[in-house]
Motif scaffolding. Structure first.
Motif, PDB file in Angstrom:
ATOM      1  N   ASN A 338       0.813  -1.217   0.000  1.00 52.88           N
ATOM      2  CA  ASN A 338       0.000   0.000   0.000  1.00 52.88           C
ATOM      3  C   ASN A 338       0.844   1.261   0.000  1.00 52.88           C
ATOM      4  O   ASN A 338       0.360   2.332  -0.388  1.00 52.88           O
ATOM      5  N   ALA A 339       2.097   1.156   0.446  1.00 57.30           N
ATOM      6  CA  ALA A 339       2.982   2.323   0.467  1.00 57.30           C
ATOM      7  C   ALA A 339       3.565   2.647  -0.898  1.00 57.30           C
ATOM      8  O   ALA A 339       4.167   3.714  -1.075  1.00 57.30           O
ATOM      9  N   VAL A 340       3.427   1.744  -1.876  1.00 53.81           N
ATOM     10  CA  VAL A 340       3.923   2.023  -3.227  1.00 53.81           C
ATOM     11  C   VAL A 340       3.109   3.176  -3.814  1.00 53.81           C
ATOM     12  O   VAL A 340       1.869   3.168  -3.741  1.00 53.81           O
ATOM     13  N   PRO A 341       3.734   4.192  -4.393  1.00 52.07           N
ATOM     14  CA  PRO A 341       2.990   5.357  -4.909  1.00 52.07           C
ATOM     15  C   PRO A 341       1.922   4.959  -5.925  1.00 52.07           C
ATOM     16  O   PRO A 341       2.138   4.103  -6.788  1.00 52.07           O
ATOM     17  N   GLN A 342       0.776   5.594  -5.826  1.00 51.29           N
ATOM     18  CA  GLN A 342      -0.324   5.309  -6.742  1.00 51.29           C
ATOM     19  C   GLN A 342       0.035   5.703  -8.167  1.00 51.29           C
ATOM     20  O   GLN A 342      -0.493   5.136  -9.135  1.00 51.29           O
ATOM     21  N   SER A 343       0.950   6.647  -8.318  1.00 49.52           N
ATOM     22  CA  SER A 343       1.360   7.070  -9.665  1.00 49.52           C
ATOM     23  C   SER A 343       1.986   5.928 -10.451  1.00 49.52           C
ATOM     24  O   SER A 343       1.849   5.874 -11.680  1.00 49.52           O
ATOM     25  N   LEU A 344       2.685   5.017  -9.779  1.00 50.06           N
ATOM     26  CA  LEU A 344       3.254   3.869 -10.479  1.00 50.06           C
ATOM     27  C   LEU A 344       2.157   2.959 -11.026  1.00 50.06           C
ATOM     28  O   LEU A 344       2.258   2.453 -12.151  1.00 50.06           O
ATOM     29  N   ARG A 345       1.121   2.745 -10.239  1.00 47.32           N
ATOM     30  CA  ARG A 345      -0.005   1.943 -10.721  1.00 47.32           C
ATOM     31  C   ARG A 345      -0.689   2.619 -11.909  1.00 47.32           C
ATOM     32  O   ARG A 345      -0.969   1.981 -12.927  1.00 47.32           O
ATOM     33  N   ASP A 346      -0.946   3.918 -11.757  1.00 48.15           N
ATOM     34  CA  ASP A 346      -1.638   4.646 -12.832  1.00 48.15           C
ATOM     35  C   ASP A 346      -0.818   4.649 -14.106  1.00 48.15           C
ATOM     36  O   ASP A 346      -1.362   4.473 -15.207  1.00 48.15           O
ATOM     37  N   GLY A 347       0.503   4.838 -13.990  1.00 42.66           N
ATOM     38  CA  GLY A 347       1.340   4.845 -15.178  1.00 42.66           C
ATOM     39  C   GLY A 347       1.360   3.496 -15.874  1.00 42.66           C
ATOM     40  O   GLY A 347       1.309   3.418 -17.113  1.00 42.66           O
ATOM     41  N   SER A 348       1.420   2.425 -15.103  1.00 35.75           N
ATOM     42  CA  SER A 348       1.433   1.089 -15.692  1.00 35.75           C
ATOM     43  C   SER A 348       0.111   0.780 -16.387  1.00 35.75           C
ATOM     44  O   SER A 348       0.086   0.267 -17.518  1.00 35.75           O
ATOM     45  N   LEU A 349      -0.993   1.095 -15.735  1.00 40.30           N
ATOM     46  CA  LEU A 349      -2.296   0.841 -16.346  1.00 40.30           C
ATOM     47  C   LEU A 349      -2.513   1.726 -17.569  1.00 40.30           C
ATOM     48  O   LEU A 349      -3.145   1.302 -18.545  1.00 40.30           O
ATOM     49  N   ALA A 350      -1.978   2.950 -17.542  1.00 36.40           N
ATOM     50  CA  ALA A 350      -2.125   3.840 -18.697  1.00 36.40           C
ATOM     51  C   ALA A 350      -1.371   3.327 -19.913  1.00 36.40           C
ATOM     52  O   ALA A 350      -1.757   3.609 -21.056  1.00 36.40           O
TER      53      ALA A 350
END
Length: 462
Positions: A338-350
């Motif tokens: 949960n501490a992993v930045p949400q921006s990394l998730r958003d960038g990967s999904l994008a």
């Protein structure tokens, strides 16, 4: 008065000093006929008076409690007849233990010699006098120091800087105490380990495959020499820990991934607390569960398959230990993910990655150092567990890799060797310190390996 009660009384006196200091600063700030500005807030004047009262009294209490036992023992032993004065540390330990048992009532007076009974009475009297003197001295120091701190309150006194300076030194002392405690533990274990290797060859301990530390107290007694090979103990420790990790790591890690990435808020709010409840169950309850439920079940299944299985086995202890460790792995891994930045998730999904690919290629590498730390904590917890092993795996030091047989661990043997009144000059008792030293070195090596793995993967990710 007992030291614990005296400690609480000292805290109460410090709180009273705070109140008097606070009230005096408010009275100095608003004298008759005008308003006088204070250099600091009234809180700091009260805190300064409390520190003046509490710190010297607690120092006196700590020093007195630390040295009173040794001083009383020296006085008691010095008053014994010459024929009863011990010649070695082991004899002194046993003699003092007997005197303490008589003084506490655990050993009747009629079962010991008259000088021992007199020494027990002297011990009781000295302890009572020591507690009385300690109480008077600590209370006097607290009251006197608090009164001096109260008298020295002045409007132009910079109480805030003094309080912050005192707190800074207190924080430094706490950090230094932690370091010195670690150093003291290392040196004490190392010293006793050197004494052990003076009695037992180093090669026999490191490479020996037999463990039977039952040494005799007299030369003419049967079994005067024991076997001190540590290999069966470390084999049992690694076997049970490996079984526990096989259960805990996959279940804990996968549950953390599900709760952090796939479960909705309602499911997470129910499942996560239930999973973490496992960490609050006492280890003795896990031991009962392993001994009364899991071990008989494994034995019955093995018998039905025509396989010989002991009623106490490494598989039962390791499996239940793995269940106990699941919350450690799951909770720590969940927090790290949960501490992993949400921006990394958003960038990967994008970029078109699926949620599964994002977890494997982005989130997991980013969270790997923290996950490794959680797994390392779980391994340390497994290595240090004692109760489950005693109840489900037994005490037999067997050199085997069969999880269906009885084994024991290093921590269980350390507890066994140090249980009861022991003579600290015998190889049997000193073996516990040697086992502790080897366990410390093994854990240190495990930490170093884990740090290297973390750095390797972190560099690849960066």
């Amino acid at each position: 008065m007992q030291p614990a009660n005296l400690f609480l009384l000292t805290l109460v006196l410090a709180v009273l000093a705070y109140g008097f200091g606070y009230a005096r600063s408010r009275s100095l700030a608003m004298p008759l006929g005008g308003i006088r500005h204070l250099k600091s807030l009234p809180f700091y004047y009260g805190a300064r008076a409390a520190l003046w009262s509490g710190i010297p009294a607690l120092l006196v209490l700590g020093l007195w409690a630390a040295f009173q036992g040794k001083v009383i023992q020296l006085i008691v032993v010095g008053g014994l007849p010459p024929e009863l004065v011990p010649n070695t540390e082991g004899q002194a330990s046993l003699l003092l233990s007997k005197i303490s048992n008589v003084a506490s009532g655990a050993l009747p007076v009629g079962f010991v010699e008259a000088p021992i009974a007199e020494a027990a009475e002297r011990l009781q009297a000295l302890r009572a006098q020591s507690r009385m003197l300690m109480s008077v001295l600590v209370v006097a120091v607290a009251v006197l120091a608090g009164f001096l701190g109260w008298l020295r309150i002045r409007p132009r006194l910079n109480a805030r800087s003094q309080v912050e300076s005192i707190l800074k030194w207190l924080f430094f002392a706490c950090a230094a105490l932690a370091i010195l405690t670690t150093v003291g533990i290392i040196f004490s274990v190392a010293f006793e380990t050197v004494r052990f290797f003076g009695k037992v060859p180093f090669t026999e301990f490191i490479f020996g495959s037999q463990w039977s530390p039952q040494t005799a107290l007299r030369a003419d007694q049967v079994a005067a020499e024991g076997a001190f090979g540590m290999i069966p103990l470390f084999t049992g420790t690694l076997l049970i820990s490996a079984i526990a990790m096989i259960v805990a790591v996959p279940v804990g890690l996968l549950s953390a991934i599900y709760l952090s990435e796939y479960a909705n808020r309602k499911v997470r709010g129910v499942v996560k607390p239930l999973l973490e409840m496992l960490a609050g169950i006492p280890t003795v309850v896990y031991g009962f569960f392993a001994a009364l439920t899991v071990a008989p079940f494994i034995s019955d299944v093995a018998d039905s398959l025509g396989i010989n299985a002991s009623s106490q086995s490494a598989l039962a202890a390791g499996g239940v230990m793995g269940i106990m460790i699941i919350p450690f792995v799951s909770s720590l891994s969940d927090d790290v993910i949960n501490a992993v930045p949400q921006s990394l998730r958003d960038g990967s999904l994008a970029l078109g990655a699926t949620q599964s690919e994002t977890m494997k290629k982005v989130i997991f590498p980013a969270a790997l150092p923290g996950i490794m730390g959680g797994v390392l904590l779980a391994v340390s917890r497994a290595i240090g567990e004692t109760m489950i092993v005693v109840m489900a795996a037994g005490l037999a030091a067997n050199l085997t890799a069969n999880p269906l047989e009885t084994v024991t661990t290093v921590t269980v043997q350390i507890v066994t060797l140090l249980t009861g009144d022991q003579e600290f000059d015998s190889a049997k008792t000193l073996a516990a310190f040697a086992l502790g030293a080897m366990l410390f070195l093994s854990t240190l090596l495990l930490n170093v390996i884990a740090l290297k793995i973390v750095r390797k993967y972190r560099e690849q990710y960066d």
